[in-house]
Every structure is written in structure tokens, then in C-alpha cells.
Design a protein around this motif. Structure first.
Motif, PDB file in Angstrom:
ATOM      1  N   VAL A  70      74.264  -1.465  89.401  1.00 10.06           N
ATOM      2  CA  VAL A  70      75.560  -0.811  89.574  1.00 10.06           C
ATOM      3  C   VAL A  70      75.379   0.635  89.125  1.00 10.06           C
ATOM      4  N   TYR A  71      75.786   1.552  89.979  1.00 12.29           N
ATOM      5  CA  TYR A  71      75.630   2.971  89.699  1.00 12.29           C
ATOM      6  C   TYR A  71      76.968   3.568  89.289  1.00 12.29           C
ATOM      7  N   TYR A  72      76.935   4.345  88.211  1.00 11.01           N
ATOM      8  CA  TYR A  72      78.128   4.965  87.669  1.00 11.01           C
ATOM      9  C   TYR A  72      77.985   6.483  87.641  1.00 11.01           C
ATOM     10  N   CYS A  73      79.059   7.171  87.955  1.00 11.18           N
ATOM     11  CA  CYS A  73      79.068   8.605  87.696  1.00 11.18           C
ATOM     12  C   CYS A  73      79.916   8.863  86.459  1.00 11.18           C
ATOM     13  N   ALA A  74      79.609   9.976  85.806  1.00 10.76           N
ATOM     14  CA  ALA A  74      80.282  10.314  84.562  1.00 10.76           C
ATOM     15  C   ALA A  74      80.399  11.824  84.439  1.00 10.76           C
ATOM     16  N   ALA A  75      81.404  12.265  83.687  1.00  6.03           N
ATOM     17  CA  ALA A  75      81.672  13.687  83.525  1.00  6.03           C
ATOM     18  C   ALA A  75      81.589  14.063  82.055  1.00  6.03           C
ATOM     19  N   SER A  76      81.018  15.232  81.808  1.00  4.82           N
ATOM     20  CA  SER A  76      80.835  15.716  80.442  1.00  4.82           C
ATOM     21  C   SER A  76      81.135  17.203  80.358  1.00  4.82           C
ATOM     22  N   LYS A  77      81.712  17.595  79.235  1.00  2.00           N
ATOM     23  CA  LYS A  77      81.941  19.016  78.993  1.00  2.00           C
ATOM     24  C   LYS A  77      80.682  19.690  78.435  1.00  2.00           C
ATOM     25  N   ARG A  78      79.670  18.905  78.106  1.00  4.91           N
ATOM     26  CA  ARG A  78      78.461  19.425  77.489  1.00  4.91           C
ATOM     27  C   ARG A  78      77.463  19.920  78.532  1.00  4.91           C
ATOM     28  N   ILE A  79      76.510  20.722  78.082  1.00  2.00           N
ATOM     29  CA  ILE A  79      75.418  21.152  78.945  1.00  2.00           C
ATOM     30  C   ILE A  79      74.072  20.734  78.385  1.00  2.00           C
ATOM     31  N   ILE A  80      74.082  20.042  77.249  1.00  2.00           N
ATOM     32  CA  ILE A  80      72.856  19.491  76.685  1.00  2.00           C
ATOM     33  C   ILE A  80      73.085  18.013  76.395  1.00  2.00           C
ATOM     34  N   GLY A  81      71.993  17.301  76.210  1.00  5.08           N
ATOM     35  CA  GLY A  81      72.120  15.877  75.917  1.00  5.08           C
ATOM     36  C   GLY A  81      72.622  15.060  77.082  1.00  5.08           C
ATOM     37  N   LEU A  82      72.397  15.540  78.288  1.00  2.00           N
ATOM     38  CA  LEU A  82      72.993  14.876  79.445  1.00  2.00           C
ATOM     39  C   LEU A  82      72.282  13.584  79.828  1.00  2.00           C
ATOM     40  N   ARG A  83      71.165  13.284  79.191  1.00  6.47           N
ATOM     41  CA  ARG A  83      70.485  12.017  79.449  1.00  6.47           C
ATOM     42  C   ARG A  83      71.098  10.855  78.669  1.00  6.47           C
ATOM     43  N   PHE A  84      72.040  11.164  77.807  1.00  2.00           N
ATOM     44  CA  PHE A  84      72.612  10.156  76.930  1.00  2.00           C
ATOM     45  C   PHE A  84      74.048   9.834  77.337  1.00  2.00           C
ATOM     46  N   GLY A  85      74.335   8.569  77.479  1.00  2.47           N
ATOM     47  CA  GLY A  85      75.671   8.164  77.880  1.00  2.47           C
ATOM     48  C   GLY A  85      76.750   8.611  76.915  1.00  2.47           C
TER      49      GLY A  85
ATOM     50  N   GLU B  48      70.126  -2.780  79.911  1.00  2.00           N
ATOM     51  CA  GLU B  48      71.020  -1.755  79.391  1.00  2.00           C
ATOM     52  C   GLU B  48      71.230  -0.663  80.438  1.00  2.00           C
ATOM     53  N   ARG B  49      72.330   0.010  80.287  1.00  2.00           N
ATOM     54  CA  ARG B  49      72.601   1.157  81.155  1.00  2.00           C
ATOM     55  C   ARG B  49      71.540   2.230  80.941  1.00  2.00           C
ATOM     56  N   GLU B  50      71.093   2.846  82.025  1.00  2.00           N
ATOM     57  CA  GLU B  50      70.071   3.877  81.904  1.00  2.00           C
ATOM     58  C   GLU B  50      70.442   5.130  82.682  1.00  2.00           C
ATOM     59  N   PHE B  51      69.948   6.227  82.210  1.00  2.00           N
ATOM     60  CA  PHE B  51      70.169   7.523  82.851  1.00  2.00           C
ATOM     61  C   PHE B  51      69.407   7.593  84.162  1.00  2.00           C
ATOM     62  N   VAL B  52      70.030   8.189  85.162  1.00  2.00           N
ATOM     63  CA  VAL B  52      69.386   8.385  86.454  1.00  2.00           C
ATOM     64  C   VAL B  52      69.207   9.872  86.755  1.00  2.00           C
ATOM     65  N   ALA B  53      70.310  10.621  86.729  1.00  2.00           N
ATOM     66  CA  ALA B  53      70.254  12.036  87.084  1.00  2.00           C
ATOM     67  C   ALA B  53      71.478  12.741  86.534  1.00  2.00           C
ATOM     68  N   ALA B  54      71.365  14.066  86.399  1.00  2.00           N
ATOM     69  CA  ALA B  54      72.498  14.851  85.925  1.00  2.00           C
ATOM     70  C   ALA B  54      72.401  16.260  86.479  1.00  2.00           C
ATOM     71  N   ILE B  55      73.558  16.913  86.556  1.00  2.00           N
ATOM     72  CA  ILE B  55      73.620  18.296  87.005  1.00  2.00           C
ATOM     73  C   ILE B  55      74.579  19.040  86.101  1.00  2.00           C
ATOM     74  N   ARG B  56      74.136  20.161  85.563  1.00  2.00           N
ATOM     75  CA  ARG B  56      74.953  20.939  84.644  1.00  2.00           C
ATOM     76  C   ARG B  56      76.033  21.705  85.388  1.00  2.00           C
ATOM     77  N   TRP B  57      77.181  21.911  84.698  1.00  2.00           N
ATOM     78  CA  TRP B  57      78.227  22.700  85.338  1.00  2.00           C
ATOM     79  C   TRP B  57      77.897  24.181  85.288  1.00  2.00           C
ATOM     80  N   SER B  58      77.144  24.580  84.264  1.00  2.00           N
ATOM     81  CA  SER B  58      76.766  25.978  84.105  1.00  2.00           C
ATOM     82  C   SER B  58      75.340  26.180  84.609  1.00  2.00           C
TER      83      SER B  58
END
Length: 124
Positions: free
Chosen positions: A93-108, A44-54
Motif C-alpha cells: 500500500v502506497y501512501y503520500c504525506a506532506a511535511s513542512k520540513r525540508i530535512i529528515g524527509l526519509r522519516f515518517g 513496517e512502513r518504509e520510505f520510497v521517495a520525497a521531493i522538497r518544497w524549497s
């Protein structure tokens, strides 16, 4: 709409390094939190890393902590994933993704836009 394009994947020996890039078009990334996910064959797809916009806080999966670094360059509308000390189990396979959220960033499910992915293969 945000279009994301990953690059920088390839074949590398165990212990080596790669730097993935994620370029965005359509909208500025400065107000999006950005994440990196990966999916290995048969897994399954898994979380690797994330960076908040704020505030720019960063988050990492335990499996990559201390080896991977996520960063962003809002002026270039891009996000990066520096991967050091690569292991065979990082192959995916590595994917980048964009989110308007600042919480829950470990979840696709928190992400609104996804790139097509770039293959990273680590030979042992």
C-alpha cells in the motif's frame, strides 16, 4: 489541515509501470515537502521517495532509485510517483504525506499529514 487522496494503484505484471497521484485539498502544497511511503503485509512502513518544497530536490530509497520518479505540479496541487520496471517486491500500500520540513524527509515522523493509501500489486 491538508487532505491527501492517492490514486492510480492497481494490479500490474512485473516489468510494467504505474503512475500514482496524490491530490491535495485544504491548503496549497507549494510550501510542503511531499513524500511517498509504502507498507507491505507484515512489514513496517518504509520510505520510497520525497521531493522538497524549497528547490525541488528529490530523494529515493536505494531499492527504487533509477526506477521510480517523484514529481509535483503545484498548479494542480498534486504530487506524482512514476513507477517503472516494477518488481513483485514493490507490492504494497502506497501512501503520500506532506511535511513542512525540508530535512529528515526519509522519516515518517517528519510528516504532518497522510493519505489513506492506494494498493499496488505486482504479479511475477
Amino acid at each position: 489541515q491538508v487532505q491527501l487522496v492517492e490514486s492510480g494503484g492497481g494490479l500490474v505484471q512485473a516489468g510494467g509501470s504505474l503512475r500514482l497521484s496524490c491530490a491535495a485539498s485544504g491548503r496549497t502544497l507549494s510550501t510542503y515537502s511531499m513524500g511517498w511511503f509504502r507498507q507491505a503485509p507484515g512489514k513496517e512502513r518504509e520510505f520510497v521517495a520525497a521531493i522538497r518544497w524549497s528547490g525541488g530536490s528529490t530523494y529515493y530509497a536505494d531499492s527504487v532509485k533509477g526506477r521510480f520518479t517523484v514529481s509535483r505540479d503545484n498548479a494542480k496541487n498534486a504530487v506524482y510517483l512514476q513507477m517503472n520496471s516494477l518488481k513483485a517486491e514493490d507490492t504494497a500500500v502506497y501512501y503520500c504525506a506532506a511535511s513542512k520540513r525540508i530535512i529528515g524527509l526519509r522519516f515518517g515522523s517528519s510528516y504532518d499529514f497522510w493519505g489513506q493509501g492506494t494498493q499496488v500489486t505486482v504479479s511475477s
